[in-house]
Structures are given as C-alpha cells and as structure tokens.
Motif scaffolding. Structure first.
Motif, PDB file in Angstrom:
ATOM      1  N   SER A  89      13.421  -1.685  -0.350  1.00 48.69           N
ATOM      2  CA  SER A  89      12.262  -1.093  -0.142  1.00 48.69           C
ATOM      3  C   SER A  89      10.936  -2.077  -1.008  1.00 48.69           C
ATOM      4  O   SER A  89      10.990  -2.405  -1.035  1.00 48.69           O
ATOM      5  N   GLY A  90       9.535  -1.339  -0.581  1.00 52.03           N
ATOM      6  CA  GLY A  90       8.824  -1.849  -1.117  1.00 52.03           C
ATOM      7  C   GLY A  90       8.721  -1.486  -2.301  1.00 52.03           C
ATOM      8  O   GLY A  90       8.244  -2.278  -3.552  1.00 52.03           O
ATOM      9  N   ALA A  91       9.391  -0.478  -3.053  1.00 51.27           N
ATOM     10  CA  ALA A  91       9.224  -0.592  -4.194  1.00 51.27           C
ATOM     11  C   ALA A  91      10.333  -0.931  -5.115  1.00 51.27           C
ATOM     12  O   ALA A  91       9.583  -1.934  -6.208  1.00 51.27           O
ATOM     13  N   ASN A  94       8.347  -4.078  -5.819  1.00 58.19           N
ATOM     14  CA  ASN A  94       7.496  -4.061  -6.108  1.00 58.19           C
ATOM     15  C   ASN A  94       8.324  -4.872  -7.538  1.00 58.19           C
ATOM     16  O   ASN A  94       8.251  -5.295  -9.008  1.00 58.19           O
ATOM     17  N   HIS A 118      -0.684   2.829  -5.538  1.00 63.86           N
ATOM     18  CA  HIS A 118       0.647   3.174  -5.634  1.00 63.86           C
ATOM     19  C   HIS A 118       1.560   3.910  -6.971  1.00 63.86           C
ATOM     20  O   HIS A 118       1.164   2.982  -7.882  1.00 63.86           O
ATOM     21  N   ALA A 167      -3.163  -0.707  -2.137  1.00 62.04           N
ATOM     22  CA  ALA A 167      -2.700   0.333  -2.005  1.00 62.04           C
ATOM     23  C   ALA A 167      -2.758   0.908  -1.492  1.00 62.04           C
ATOM     24  O   ALA A 167      -2.205   0.952  -0.368  1.00 62.04           O
ATOM     25  N   SER A 168      -2.522   2.718  -1.607  1.00 60.91           N
ATOM     26  CA  SER A 168      -1.712   3.394  -1.164  1.00 60.91           C
ATOM     27  C   SER A 168      -2.455   4.123   0.396  1.00 60.91           C
ATOM     28  O   SER A 168      -2.406   4.800   0.755  1.00 60.91           O
ATOM     29  N   ASP A 193      -0.211  -6.126  -2.887  1.00 62.92           N
ATOM     30  CA  ASP A 193       1.144  -5.411  -2.319  1.00 62.92           C
ATOM     31  C   ASP A 193      -0.117  -4.465  -1.332  1.00 62.92           C
ATOM     32  O   ASP A 193      -0.443  -3.919  -1.636  1.00 62.92           O
ATOM     33  N   ALA A 195       1.491  -3.281   1.696  1.00 60.51           N
ATOM     34  CA  ALA A 195       2.460  -2.501   1.631  1.00 60.51           C
ATOM     35  C   ALA A 195       1.573  -1.915   3.137  1.00 60.51           C
ATOM     36  O   ALA A 195       1.775  -1.647   4.271  1.00 60.51           O
ATOM     37  N   HIS A 196       0.702  -1.595   2.479  1.00 62.95           N
ATOM     38  CA  HIS A 196      -0.223  -0.442   4.357  1.00 62.95           C
ATOM     39  C   HIS A 196      -0.862  -1.808   5.337  1.00 62.95           C
ATOM     40  O   HIS A 196      -0.262  -1.219   6.952  1.00 62.95           O
ATOM     41  N   THR A 219       6.379  -3.313   1.993  1.00 66.62           N
ATOM     42  CA  THR A 219       6.724  -2.690   2.981  1.00 66.62           C
ATOM     43  C   THR A 219       7.051  -3.345   4.849  1.00 66.62           C
ATOM     44  O   THR A 219       5.905  -4.319   4.750  1.00 66.62           O
ATOM     45  N   HIS A 221       8.139  -0.945   7.150  1.00 63.63           N
ATOM     46  CA  HIS A 221       7.765   0.083   7.880  1.00 63.63           C
ATOM     47  C   HIS A 221       7.001   0.190   8.099  1.00 63.63           C
ATOM     48  O   HIS A 221       6.636   1.487   8.843  1.00 63.63           O
ATOM     49  N   LYS A 222       5.761  -0.183   7.785  1.00 65.75           N
ATOM     50  CA  LYS A 222       4.633   0.619   8.030  1.00 65.75           C
ATOM     51  C   LYS A 222       3.588  -0.121   9.222  1.00 65.75           C
ATOM     52  O   LYS A 222       3.992   0.316  10.649  1.00 65.75           O
TER      53      LYS A 222
HETATM   54  C1  LIG Z   1       1.165   0.185  -1.403  1.00 67.88           C
HETATM   55  C2  LIG Z   1       2.618   0.298  -1.675  1.00 67.88           C
HETATM   56  N1  LIG Z   1       3.528  -0.229  -2.324  1.00 67.88           N
HETATM   57  C3  LIG Z   1       4.431   0.278  -2.284  1.00 67.88           C
HETATM   58  C4  LIG Z   1       5.357   1.215  -1.655  1.00 67.88           C
HETATM   59  C5  LIG Z   1       7.005   1.607  -1.694  1.00 67.88           C
HETATM   60  O1  LIG Z   1       7.391   1.622  -0.694  1.00 67.88           O
HETATM   61  P1  LIG Z   1       8.992   2.236  -0.530  1.00 67.88           P
HETATM   62  O2  LIG Z   1       8.618   3.539  -0.405  1.00 67.88           O
HETATM   63  O3  LIG Z   1       9.083   1.557   0.727  1.00 67.88           O
HETATM   64  O4  LIG Z   1       9.790   2.380  -1.388  1.00 67.88           O
HETATM   65  C6  LIG Z   1       4.561   2.191  -0.836  1.00 67.88           C
HETATM   66  C7  LIG Z   1       5.056   2.934  -0.275  1.00 67.88           C
HETATM   67  O5  LIG Z   1       3.990   4.029   0.560  1.00 67.88           O
HETATM   68  C8  LIG Z   1       3.191   1.994  -1.007  1.00 67.88           C
HETATM   69  O6  LIG Z   1       2.449   2.572  -0.069  1.00 67.88           O
END
Ligand SMILES: Cc1ncc(COP(=O)(O)O)c(C=O)c1O
Length: 426
Positions: A89-91, A94, A118, A167-168, A193, A195-196, A219, A221-222
């Motif tokens: 996953s994204g977390a 990181n 995040h 950022a998220s 990061d 992810a978005h 990530t 999946h976004k």
């Molecule tokens: C900027 C950012 N990093 C990391 C993540 C974490 O991803 P995951 O939910 O797959 O662990 C998110 C998830 O929303 C995110 O917005």
C-alpha cells in the motif's frame, strides 16, 4: 466446497452501490475489468520472498516475469531508473522508504495533516510520528498555497534528514525545485509522495518530481487507476551521499537499500497477484487512451471547481491543478461531517476533510474533499460537472429535508444509468 453466498452477495451489493452512485472520493477510482481479473488469480497462492531472479522460494520463474514486467512498465511510464512494485500500500511504501534512509529519532519535515498532508508524513498517531521526530510546514492562510517560506525556515531550524512533499488534500502543483534547493542547503533528502496526482504526472500534466526529488512514492489505485497498492521509485539510482549502511555495515546503492527496506525490512512475501494487476494497469497507462483519460480528469476538475465557485463555494487556493479540490463549507453553514452524511443519503460519495486553520475537530471538520478521477472513468466530461455540482448544492442547501434528498438520490441514480460500470458483470 459450498459457495460462500453471504460474501458473494455482499460483493454484488457493493457492485450495485458503485454503479448507482456518484463517486467523488478523491482517492478512489474504478479499475478496468482486466485489472480486476488479473488481481483474482492463482498467483495469490505463490510465495516469492525476494526479487525477480533472487528469491528465497522455488517455483518463482513465472511470477518473476510478471513482477519484472510491472517494474519495466513503471520505469517506462515515468522514464526512470528504479522502481520497486512490492509495497502492499501507499503507507507501506512510505514506511519502507523511511526505514531505508532514516534512524529512529531522526527529524523529518512534512506537510501538516490538518493542512492537507498525510498520516504517514509525521502524524503523531502514525509510525512516522512515533519513530521519527516530526516537524511540519503548512499552507498560507490567505491563499491556501504551500508556505514555502515556512518550509524553508523550518528546514533551516530543525535540519531534517528528510523533507516530504506531496499531499492528500492539496489541489495545486508543487514547486519541487524550490524544496530540493533548501534540502541541499541543510543536507536533507527529498521524497515526493505522489499518491494522488501520479496519473497526471505520468502524462506530463503536472511538474515532474523525479527531476528534483531523491525518492518518489505512490499508491497505484488513485489516478493511476490500478489495483490497491504502493510503489517506490527513483529517477536516478545513486550511491548514497550520507554513507548510509546496510545491517552488515556496507555502503550500498540506494536501490539496494530500498529493496532491502521493503523486503525483509517491512514486508514478507509480495502479493504477486496484485503485482500482476499492477503490471496490467501500468500497461494501460502507457496507452494513448490513458493520456486522454488523464487530460479529461484535469478538465473535469477545473469545470467542477468553476461550477462550485459560481455557486459561491470557497475552494481552498481558489481552484485546482490536479484531480481534486477541498471546499471550506463554513460560509454554507454546514459541517464536513453533516455534508458527507447527507450526500451519502443521496448516493453521492465524498469525504469530510479538515480545511487549513480549521476550528472544528477531525471528526467534524469544516470541509469536504471532492475528486473526479472516478467519475471521469465512468465517462463524465466537463458538461456533466454542472449536474453533479447542482445535485451536491441541492443536498447541502436542503440538508434537513428528507423529501428533497430522496428526490435528488433518485435523479442521481437515473443519471448514472448513462455511465455503465462493468456491464460484463451483468
Ligand atoms: C499522499 C498519500 N500517501 C499515502 C497514502 C496511503 O495509501 P494507502 O491507503 O494505500 O496506505 C495516501 C492515501 O490516501 C495518500 O493520500
């Protein structure tokens, strides 16, 4: 074995829920059918600790090929030298990256969670805030843009080992060059990061983080529209300048240190079935069709932002460069929590979100976040954004009127029929 009708009925119900609603959660999307099919496959049975060509288990010759394909395609998408596609996953991505380059107690500097950052960028409740010494920068009160002056001042003051950007809930592009400059000055690494906005970056629609950041995580999946998962990337591999060592005391290339931080550092066996689905999604991203998709996402977000502004909604930073926007609802006299709840009753899915300098808690919030990656996959174009914004406005302005919410839900459900989702699934 008897079919588990209980679970399969729930999966069916989830499909119907996704079909009939307007999906505006900025971190969600709809994968293609082939991405989903690739995910539900026999590779879930396979243990493959290690990396292609160097595994701790036998029988990996086929999964080696899918994982290598995923790596090669991801490298091609971003024109980069290094990719690790194993983070679950994204977390996890990181966590592994930080494990590779930081020691417990090292200072890190990230965008405050309440300003759009995040959890994994240093929040107190997260490993990143517990293992490392977190410091934050924010956004400016007036414009809602990243406060680069504050970032620079904080960097000079706390001398972080790592500066995190990305950022998220931030709708603008990021000045990676400026962040790298101060990082070099204070001797820090920079990690973006993405992810978005990764899908938009993949198509050159936003600034390129690889030119300036040592590391990029994401990530899948976004906006990348793949299966749930994470990746770690580097534009260029390098021998680490701070002499970071592996457990045996050897100075190693960064790629080795990152690989080791994913496995065995933070994960066991990779999810090879998900990696197969990542490979399929990455193949899709390389097509012209995805280029059109990414462009449409950006156009739709801008059209949606314009429609909200026309109705006097306060978008943080005044607009958007990417696929999302954060709206401060205080002038509309409704909390983020209530807005999320009533929109849900009308089959419009979004999430409450703190706005910068929020006076409400994270459970209530003054804001709501909308993203258009999912509705764009459904087939929505700019002209459809008015319907969506009208429906949202109707619900929010009549938040205690059951009849109007019920009526809006019906029109939302009817409207979505023109955008079929997974018709092959019957
Ligand atoms: C900027 C950012 N990093 C990391 C993540 C974490 O991803 P995951 O939910 O797959 O662990 C998110 C998830 O929303 C995110 O917005």
């Amino acid at each position: 074995m008897q079919k588990d009708t209980l679970v399969f009925n729930l999966i069916r119900q989830e499909l119907e829920r996704q079909r009939r609603g307007i999906e505006l959660i900025a971190s969600e999307n709809f994968t293609s059918l082939q991405v989903m099919q690739a995910m539900g496959n026999v590779m879930t049975n396979k243990y493959a600790e290690g990396y292609p060509g160097r595994r701790y288990y036998g029988g990996c010759e086929i999964v080696d090929q899918t994982e290598q394909l995923a790596i090669d395609r991801l490298k091609q998408i971003f024109n980069i030298e290094y990719a690790n596609v194993q983070p679950h996953s994204g977390a996890q991505a990181n966590a592994a990256l930080m494990l590779a380059i930081l020691q417990p107690g090292d200072a890190i500097l990230g965008l405050d969670l309440s300003m759009g950052g995040h959890l994994t960028h240093g929040a107190a409740v997260n490993f990143s805030g517990k293992l490392y010494q977190p410091h934050f920068y924010g956004v400016t009160k007036e414009e809602g843009l990243i406060d680069y002056n504050m970032l620079e001042a904080q960097a000079r003051k706390v001398k972080p080992k790592l500066i995190i950007c990305g950022a998220s809930a931030y709708s603008r592009d990021i000045d990676y060059a400026r962040i790298r400059k101060v990082a070099d000055e204070v001797g820090a690494f920079v990690m973006a990061d993405i992810a978005h906005p990764a899908g938009l970056i993949a198509k050159g629609l936003l600034g390129n983080p690889f030119e300036h950041c040592h590391f990029v995580t994401s990530t899948t999946h976004k906006t990348l529209r793949g299966p749930r998962g994470g990746v770690i990337m580097m534009g260029k591999d390098f021998e680490n300048p701070f002499g970071l060592k592996d457990v045996k005391g050897n100075v190693r290339m960064m790629s080795n240190l990152i690989d080791m931080a994913v496995f065995p550092g933070t994960q066991g066996g990779p999810l090879e079935h998900v990696i197969a689905a990542k490979a399929v999604a990455f193949g899709e991203i390389l097509t012209d069709e995805f280029t059109q998709y990414a462009k449409q996402v950006q156009l739709n977000a801008q059209a949606m932002a314009k429609a909200f502004v026309a109705k006097n909604y306060q978008i943080i930073s005044g607009g958007t460069d990417n696929h999302l926007m954060l709206i401060d609802l205080r002038n509309k006299n409704i909390s983020g929590k209530k807005a999320e709840q009533v929109l849900g009753m009308a089959d419009i899915t979004a999430n409450k979100n703190m706005v910068p300098f929020d006076d409400k808690s994270a459970f209530v919030t003054s804001g709501i976040r909308f993203g258009v990656a999912a509705v764009t996959t459904r087939g929505c174009k700019e002209e459809h954004m008015n319907f969506i914004v009208d429906a949202i406005d109707t619900v929010l302005m009549n938040a205690d009127n059951q009849a109007i919410i019920e009526q809006t839900k019906k029109s939302v459900n009817d409207w979505m029929l023109q955008f079929p989702l997974y018709p092959e699934l019957g």
